[in-house]
Each structure stands twice: as C-alpha cells, then as structure tokens.
Enzyme design. Structure first.
Site, mmCIF file in Angstrom:
data_model
loop_
_atom_site.group_PDB
_atom_site.id
_atom_site.type_symbol
_atom_site.label_atom_id
_atom_site.label_comp_id
_atom_site.label_asym_id
_atom_site.label_seq_id
_atom_site.Cartn_x
_atom_site.Cartn_y
_atom_site.Cartn_z
ATOM 1 C CG ASN A 110 -4.205 16.261 -0.659
ATOM 2 O OD1 ASN A 110 -3.971 15.162 0.246
ATOM 3 N ND2 ASN A 110 -5.937 16.071 -0.683
ATOM 4 C CG ASP A 125 3.145 11.015 -3.204
ATOM 5 O OD1 ASP A 125 3.014 10.869 -1.935
ATOM 6 O OD2 ASP A 125 4.065 11.770 -3.642
ATOM 7 C CB SER A 165 -5.752 4.549 1.900
ATOM 8 O OG SER A 165 -5.538 5.765 1.024
ATOM 9 C CE LYS A 186 4.136 7.693 5.913
ATOM 10 N NZ LYS A 186 4.008 8.632 4.692
ATOM 11 C CE LYS A 225 4.420 7.415 -2.253
ATOM 12 N NZ LYS A 225 3.725 8.038 -1.277
ATOM 13 C CD GLN A 256 3.113 4.657 2.366
ATOM 14 O OE1 GLN A 256 3.601 5.597 1.606
ATOM 15 N NE2 GLN A 256 2.165 4.792 2.893
ATOM 16 C CE LYS A 278 -3.899 1.911 0.217
ATOM 17 N NZ LYS A 278 -3.571 2.667 -0.882
ATOM 18 C CB THR A 289 -2.338 13.338 4.242
ATOM 19 O OG1 THR A 289 -2.770 12.334 3.665
ATOM 20 C CG2 THR A 289 -0.950 13.392 4.855
HETATM 21 P P1 NAP Z 1 0.435 17.828 -4.224
HETATM 22 O O1 NAP Z 1 -1.035 17.792 -3.917
HETATM 23 O O2 NAP Z 1 0.953 17.361 -5.671
HETATM 24 O O3 NAP Z 1 1.194 19.115 -3.814
HETATM 25 C C1 NAP Z 1 2.612 19.308 -3.914
HETATM 26 C C2 NAP Z 1 3.074 20.706 -3.150
HETATM 27 O O4 NAP Z 1 4.391 20.733 -2.863
HETATM 28 C C3 NAP Z 1 2.534 21.623 -4.465
HETATM 29 O O5 NAP Z 1 2.108 22.894 -3.784
HETATM 30 C C4 NAP Z 1 3.988 21.801 -5.007
HETATM 31 O O6 NAP Z 1 4.030 22.883 -5.597
HETATM 32 C C5 NAP Z 1 4.788 21.697 -3.814
HETATM 33 N N1 NAP Z 1 6.199 21.360 -4.224
HETATM 34 C C6 NAP Z 1 6.636 20.406 -4.895
HETATM 35 N N2 NAP Z 1 7.862 20.284 -4.789
HETATM 36 C C7 NAP Z 1 8.472 21.331 -4.384
HETATM 37 C C8 NAP Z 1 9.669 22.026 -4.381
HETATM 38 N N3 NAP Z 1 10.750 21.397 -4.757
HETATM 39 N N4 NAP Z 1 9.666 23.267 -3.661
HETATM 40 C C9 NAP Z 1 8.485 23.850 -3.085
HETATM 41 N N5 NAP Z 1 7.587 23.254 -3.360
HETATM 42 C C10 NAP Z 1 7.342 22.214 -3.766
HETATM 43 O O7 NAP Z 1 1.210 16.604 -3.273
HETATM 44 P P2 NAP Z 1 0.695 16.048 -1.904
HETATM 45 O O8 NAP Z 1 -0.166 14.958 -1.997
HETATM 46 O O9 NAP Z 1 0.077 17.414 -1.178
HETATM 47 O O10 NAP Z 1 1.827 15.590 -1.276
HETATM 48 C C11 NAP Z 1 2.954 16.542 -0.388
HETATM 49 C C12 NAP Z 1 3.861 15.923 0.310
HETATM 50 O O11 NAP Z 1 3.041 14.730 1.308
HETATM 51 C C13 NAP Z 1 4.470 14.819 -0.242
HETATM 52 O O12 NAP Z 1 5.891 14.483 0.044
HETATM 53 C C14 NAP Z 1 3.934 13.528 -0.178
HETATM 54 O O13 NAP Z 1 4.914 12.092 -0.213
HETATM 55 C C15 NAP Z 1 3.273 13.726 1.194
HETATM 56 N N6 NAP Z 1 2.240 12.929 1.479
HETATM 57 C C16 NAP Z 1 1.129 12.964 0.824
HETATM 58 C C17 NAP Z 1 0.028 11.976 1.114
HETATM 59 C C18 NAP Z 1 -1.419 12.244 0.562
HETATM 60 O O14 NAP Z 1 -2.256 11.708 1.019
HETATM 61 N N7 NAP Z 1 -1.484 13.054 -0.483
HETATM 62 C C19 NAP Z 1 0.029 11.186 2.316
HETATM 63 C C20 NAP Z 1 1.333 11.078 3.056
HETATM 64 C C21 NAP Z 1 2.376 11.852 2.441
HETATM 65 P P3 NAP Z 1 4.030 23.130 -7.352
HETATM 66 O O15 NAP Z 1 2.457 23.334 -7.538
HETATM 67 O O16 NAP Z 1 4.808 24.286 -7.615
HETATM 68 O O17 NAP Z 1 4.447 21.954 -7.785
#
Ligand code: NAP
Length: 447
Positions: A243, A168, A379, A116, A128, A113, A92, A212
């Site tokens: 997100n 992600d 999830s 976690k 992943k 993961q 997962k 999250t």
């Molecule tokens: P997302 O919706 O795609 O958002 C990512 C955000 O981070 C966007 O605002 C993006 O900006 C910014 N970003 C990406 N690369 C960057 C960089 N180099 N410098 C500054 N900002 C940057 O992704 P998300 O789902 O929120 O995930 C964010 C983090 O949480 C990741 O590490 C992911 O692995 C972790 N995570 C997510 C979940 C989940 O349920 N979604 C669960 C556990 C962990 P831009 O729009 O400019 O690209």
C-alpha cells in the site's frame, strides 16, 4: 549515541522490564536520544516521571485466535493490542498480520505511533495491534474466518471513543471489511468510527488508501524545497510494493520524479524507463502475485533476487517495506551513489547506524514518524467524517492531507531549529511529538 544522564536509567529500566523486545528498545532509545535537551529545559517532565510513564503502555492485551482452514484443520494464532497512550485522544494505530509479529513488534510500533499521532496536531492517542497470522497463500474464506475470530475477542476493547484500529502490513481493505462486519454483528452497532481504512461503501474516506504513500512524497517534496530542490528529474528508489510503496510511487511520478526500482520480500525490479505503477498494483493487489512477475509484462525491466534494492543508484530513497530494511552498508551505497534525500514510508526501516550516516553526510532524512504520518492523519479525517455522517470529495481531502504534511514538515523544521539542531528532522519530530503528549499528561494529573 550516549543518552542524557537522567535518561540512562530510564532506558536501562525499559530494557530490563521488556526483555528480548529489541525493536521496542531501539524505538525507545531513538526517542530518548532526542529529548535530552528537552528535559534540561523542562525539568518538570523528569520530576513527574513523564518519560517513564510514556514508556509503559496503559494496557496490553494478548489473546488466542483459533480458526479453521478450508480443509477443516484447526489453527491457533496469537493476537495483540497495545493501548499505549490516550493523553491526546482514543488509541489509534493499525493492525499487522505477519508471521514475524510478537509483543515486541507491536510495542515498538505502538510507541512510535504515540509521537507520530501527536505530530499531526489531531486528537488521537497511540496504539497498535496484530497477529502472527500469515495471510499469504490463504483463501478469502480463510482470511475471513481468521478476521472474524480475531475480532470476536478484540471487539470488547474497541470503540470510537476508546480504541480505533486501522490496517498495516497484511491488513488492507479486504481484512478491514471482514473485521468491521464482525464488530457490527457482535455489538449490534453500526459504529463506523471504530475502524478506519474502510471501503467507501460502508463509511470509508476518500484518499485513505493513497494517504501514507502520497504523504511521504509530499513530505520529501518539502524537504527538497527547503534545500532549493524539487522532484523534477530525480531518480527515485522505493522499497516494497504494498500500500505505502504503490502510492508513494504514484505521487512521485505526479511530482516529476522517476521511480526506477521497487521490491517485495523476494527481490527487486529495476525499470529504467520508470516503474509502471498500475501494473505493480494489479500484480500485488488484485492477482496477489510476486514482484518478479513484473518482468513478464515489461521485458526491458530486470528482476534481481536476494540482493539489496539500495544498490540501485538514486537521488531519493523511500524505504516503504518493513523495519530495519536499510542498514549501514546500504546507507554507504546510497551516499556513494549521490542520494540527497531519504523519506521513511515504512516504520523504522532505517537502522540507527544508517540514520547517523545519512545525517553526517548531509542527506535530508525524514523519519517515519513525520514522513508516513499522513495515513493516520487521514484516518483521523475519516473519524471526523464518520462522526458528522459526512463524506468529503477526493480533492478536498487531498488538499487537507497536503496541508497536514506541510504543517508537520514546518513543525519538525522549526522545533529542530529551536533546540539548535537545524535540519535534523529526527530530533524535530521526536521533540515536537513528545512535548505535545508530555504537556497533556502533566495537565491530566497522575494517571
Ligand atoms: P503492505 O501493503 O502489506 O506491504 C508491505 C510490503 O513490504 C510488501 O511489498 C511486502 O512484500 C514488503 N515486505 C514485507 N516484509 C518484507 C521484508 N522482510 N523484506 C522486503 N520486503 C518486505 O504494508 P503497508 O501498509 O504498505 O506497510 C508498509 C510499511 O509502512 C510498514 O512498516 C507499515 O508499518 C508502514 N506504515 C503503513 C501505513 C499504512 O497506512 N498502510 C501507515 C504508516 C506506516 P511481500 O508481499 O513479499 O510480503
């Protein structure tokens, strides 16, 4: 930090066998740092080479993803899925679509993961995946064609009892919809439990979108409460505007804090009156605009390009964008400005030096494995609902989520205490997650 003498050769072997995968080395080192005391207490883990086995994925898949853009030009991307560990349940973990994705990214995320997922107490293994595809600037049709091509290869490795991806970075509700549509079409099976993060109209669960970010805010609330504090009156900075960041901001506001800054990869916005979260959501999710556009709607706010968001003074910091986005210089600024708690909304956003600085300065530090576990936990709740063809209310699901985060906090706290590292959530999360997986692996025999 120096590793236990029995773990040094294990780490050297990981570096040797996985050359150039720096984030993966970093993630492994961070877990090995914590588990020295565990192998002292449980020599059977070392004797049965549990640690070496955990560091080697059960299966790694790399594949070609050919697709055509709107002008008819052909593009070739690379797809990945790392099925890391299935001792506790089906693999997962999410899919990331970002140009920087390579084997090492997917391996570090998959490794994290495992622990976690174990920490949630739910029956899910770790995996992943992703691709080096950049959805930015692509039309809906292009994204759909990419997702269809990606799933055409990946589907043979998936299944509700085998491997269950989610979203992600770069993979949200739109992409999950296209991926599920193609899976259903190829397999001729309406197997809802094969993907999570689905829209409510085809088997999705309430609160998965918010999970999250909400969970991260709940975890930090628990860390603050353990110190007799709360979010009330706190100034908070959240990096990212995706997100995780949006829903972390929303929950912080509900819990009494004020988020004064958020960002994207082009810079950050500062709004001393409190970030307008609905506006950020609209700009980023609906209009797919840049965060700088925020100031056109909120003239009192300012946009700062090319500088670190961590220069903004705050009492609570929630790094929620991407890996290694908060380094030692940022940690020094945060500590100097009076930061008392950090909760990792993203995966491994804080560099090892910065983590050590926070811990030495007495800042409550919640690692991603614990603080952002609510996404995968919800999830797993989505999988439960799919398996029983049920659909729970928002209130009921959020209550379960809140309880899961309280339990994770309690487990980390108690485990750190048990191993003589009171208040060290990194050690608590790593040790608790590791022992859950290791015990199951011992009982499953040499597989
Ligand atoms: P997302 O919706 O795609 O958002 C990512 C955000 O981070 C966007 O605002 C993006 O900006 C910014 N970003 C990406 N690369 C960057 C960089 N180099 N410098 C500054 N900002 C940057 O992704 P998300 O789902 O929120 O995930 C964010 C983090 O949480 C990741 O590490 C992911 O692995 C972790 N995570 C997510 C979940 C989940 O349920 N979604 C669960 C556990 C962990 P831009 O729009 O400019 O690209």
């Amino acid at each position: 930090m120096v590793l236990h003498e029995r773990l040094e050769p294990v780490y050297a072997n990981v570096v040797e066998r996985n050359r150039g995968e720096n984030e993966f080395h970093q993630a492994v080192h961070e877990v090995l740092e914590s588990i020295g005391p565990v192998i002292e207490k449980h020599p059977e883990y070392a004797e049965q080479k549990i640690i070496e086995r955990i560091c080697e994925p059960e299966r790694q898949i790399t594949f070609r993803v050919p697709w055509e853009d709107d002008r008819g030009e052909v593009h070739i991307n690379r797809g990945f899925r790392v099925e890391f560990n299935s001792a506790l349940g089906p693999y997962k973990g999410g899919l990331r679509f970002h140009p920087s994705v390579y084997q090492g990214t997917v391996k570090f995320l998959g490794f994290e993961q495992i622990f976690k997922n174990a920490l949630t107490g739910l029956p899910i293994g770790g995996g992943k995946g992703g691709a080096d595809f950049d959805p930015k600037g692509r039309s809906d049709r292009e994204v759909m064609r990419f997702c269809q091509s990606f799933m055409t290869e990946l589907h043979r490795h998936l299944g509700e009892y085998t491997d269950v991806p989610a979203g992600d970075i770069g993979v949200g509700g739109r992409e999950i919809g296209y991926l599920f549509g193609q899976y259903k079409r190829i397999t001729n099976r309406y197997e809802s439990g094969v993907l999570t993060g689905k829209h409510l109209s085809f088997g999705g669960a309430r609160v998965r979108t918010e999970a999250t970010g909400y969970g991260c805010a709940y975890f930090v609330r628990e860390m603050l409460a353990a110190r007799g504090r709360s979010f009330n009156g706190m100034q908070v900075v959240v990096s990212g505007s995706g997100n995780v960041a949006c829903y972390a901001m929303e929950k912080v506001h509900q819990l009494g804090g004020t988020v004064v800054a958020c960002s994207d990869s082009s810079g950050y916005v500062y709004d001393e009156n409190g970030i307008d979260v609905e506006l950020v959501k609209r700009l980023k999710e609906v209009e797919r605009a840049r965060i700088g556009d925020y100031v056109e709607h909120r003239p009192a706010a300012k946009f700062v390009a090319d500088r670190s968001i961590w220069e903004v003074p705050c009492q609570v910091a929630l790094p929620s964008a991407t890996q290694n986005e908060l380094d030692a210089a940022d940690a020094a600024q945060l500590i100097a400005s009076g930061c008392i708690a950090v909760g990792e909304g993203a995966n491994m956003p804080t560099t090892p030096d910065a983590v050590r600085m926070f811990q030495e300065a007495g800042v409550a530090f919640g690692p991603g494995k614990a603080a952002n576990a609510a996404g995968v936990a919800t999830s797993a709740l989505e999988m439960q609902q799919n398996a029983s063809r049920d659909s729970w209310s928002f209130e009921f699901t959020e209550q379960r989520l809140e309880q899961i985060m309280k339990d994770i906090h309690a487990r980390c706290y108690a485990t750190a205490d048990e191993y003589g590292m009171a208040g060290n959530y990194v050690a608590g999360a790593n040790i608790n997650g590791f022992t859950n997986v290791a015990d199951a692996m011992l009982r499953l025999g040499l597989i």
